[in-house]
Design an enzyme around this catalytic site. Structure first.
Site, PDB file in Angstrom:
ATOM      1  N   HIS A  22      -4.386   1.323   7.577  1.00  0.00           N
ATOM      2  CA  HIS A  22      -3.817   2.213   7.255  1.00  0.00           C
ATOM      3  C   HIS A  22      -3.076   3.640   5.807  1.00  0.00           C
ATOM      4  O   HIS A  22      -2.894   4.257   6.399  1.00  0.00           O
ATOM      5  CB  HIS A  22      -2.354   0.990   7.542  1.00  0.00           C
ATOM      6  N   GLU A  23      -3.704   2.842   5.170  1.00  0.00           N
ATOM      7  CA  GLU A  23      -3.581   3.579   4.070  1.00  0.00           C
ATOM      8  C   GLU A  23      -4.322   5.270   4.229  1.00  0.00           C
ATOM      9  O   GLU A  23      -4.249   6.157   4.332  1.00  0.00           O
ATOM     10  CB  GLU A  23      -3.974   3.401   2.387  1.00  0.00           C
ATOM     11  N   GLY A  53       0.851  -1.354   0.083  1.00  0.00           N
ATOM     12  CA  GLY A  53      -0.243   0.418  -0.014  1.00  0.00           C
ATOM     13  C   GLY A  53       0.793   0.924  -0.211  1.00  0.00           C
ATOM     14  O   GLY A  53       1.708   1.466   1.268  1.00  0.00           O
ATOM     15  N   GLN A  83       2.573   9.982   0.977  1.00  0.00           N
ATOM     16  CA  GLN A  83       3.642   9.996   1.245  1.00  0.00           C
ATOM     17  C   GLN A  83       5.273   9.943   0.052  1.00  0.00           C
ATOM     18  O   GLN A  83       6.422   9.792  -0.174  1.00  0.00           O
ATOM     19  CB  GLN A  83       4.139   8.279   1.373  1.00  0.00           C
ATOM     20  N   CYS A  90       5.621  -0.124   7.251  1.00  0.00           N
ATOM     21  CA  CYS A  90       5.718   1.405   6.973  1.00  0.00           C
ATOM     22  C   CYS A  90       6.609   1.426   5.592  1.00  0.00           C
ATOM     23  O   CYS A  90       7.451   2.091   6.092  1.00  0.00           O
ATOM     24  CB  CYS A  90       4.613   2.383   7.090  1.00  0.00           C
ATOM     25  N   LEU A  91       6.229   1.903   3.950  1.00  0.00           N
ATOM     26  CA  LEU A  91       7.203   2.327   3.114  1.00  0.00           C
ATOM     27  C   LEU A  91       8.122   3.797   3.984  1.00  0.00           C
ATOM     28  O   LEU A  91       9.412   3.969   3.641  1.00  0.00           O
ATOM     29  CB  LEU A  91       7.086   2.699   1.717  1.00  0.00           C
ATOM     30  N   HIS A 113      -2.847   7.452   6.420  1.00  0.00           N
ATOM     31  CA  HIS A 113      -1.912   8.501   5.798  1.00  0.00           C
ATOM     32  C   HIS A 113      -2.472   9.586   5.201  1.00  0.00           C
ATOM     33  O   HIS A 113      -2.166  10.503   5.819  1.00  0.00           O
ATOM     34  CB  HIS A 113      -0.990   7.938   4.925  1.00  0.00           C
TER      35      HIS A 113
END
Length: 173
Positions: A137-138, A46, A51, A95-96, A141
């Site tokens: 989660h996304e 994701g 991000q 997380c990226l 963000h």
């Protein structure tokens, strides 16, 4: 399509509430494509527009991880959780924007989400298991929330210090 750089925590843009996407046009479709390519390259399941430093309500995801399975890429404009189950699930999240850091996070096991797709059509679907965790989660963000915000202050500070050190090391490289 192109791979874009992913912001690393702490970055003030990761803590901002994003604005809704007014219109799903060619620029937004290109952004969604770039985000998917960036996510697959990372690799991740994701990615949210903030991000990449873009403060708009767009997420992409694909939770198919089995070798040889058909990918199921999704781009969700203005996603919104409209229902969540009382039952909870705990997943080890990463997380990226917080590379190589993982922690257990408890979230609703199932959620109903409405969004606009790449064709501008209104959509609604129920997500469960890893898909439910990922979409929540996304969407977090988009509201300036990171998975580490669910952790205790000591663990959150420890991870943040590691990210500051990582950013310093990358800046020197």
């Amino acid at each position: 399509m192109s791979i874009r750089p992913i912001l690393i925590h702490p970055d003030p843009r990761l803590k901002k509430v994003c604005t809704p996407v007014d219109e799903v046009n060619d620029d937004m479709r290109k952004l969604a494509g770039d985000m998917l390519e960036t996510m697959y390259d990372a690799p991740g399941i994701g990615l949210a527009a903030p991000q990449l430093g873009i403060l708009q309500r767009l997420i992409v995801m694909d939770c198919i991880k089995e070798e040889g399975a058909e990918p199921q890429p999704m781009a969700l404009f203005n996603p919104e959780v409209v229902w969540e189950s009382e039952a909870l699930n705990v997943y080890e999240e990463g997380c990226l924007s917080i590379p190589e850091q993982y922690a257990d996070v408890e979230r609703p096991a199932e959620v109903m989400v409405k969004w606009v797709d790449v064709d501008g059509a209104a959509c609604e679907a129920k997500f469960d298991a890893l898909w439910a965790t990922c979409v929540q989660h996304e969407i977090d963000h988009l509201d300036g929330t990171l998975f580490i915000d669910y952790l205790g202050p000591l663990k959150r500070q420890m991870i943040t210090r590691k990210m500051v050190k990582l950013k310093r090391e990358r800046a020197r490289a």
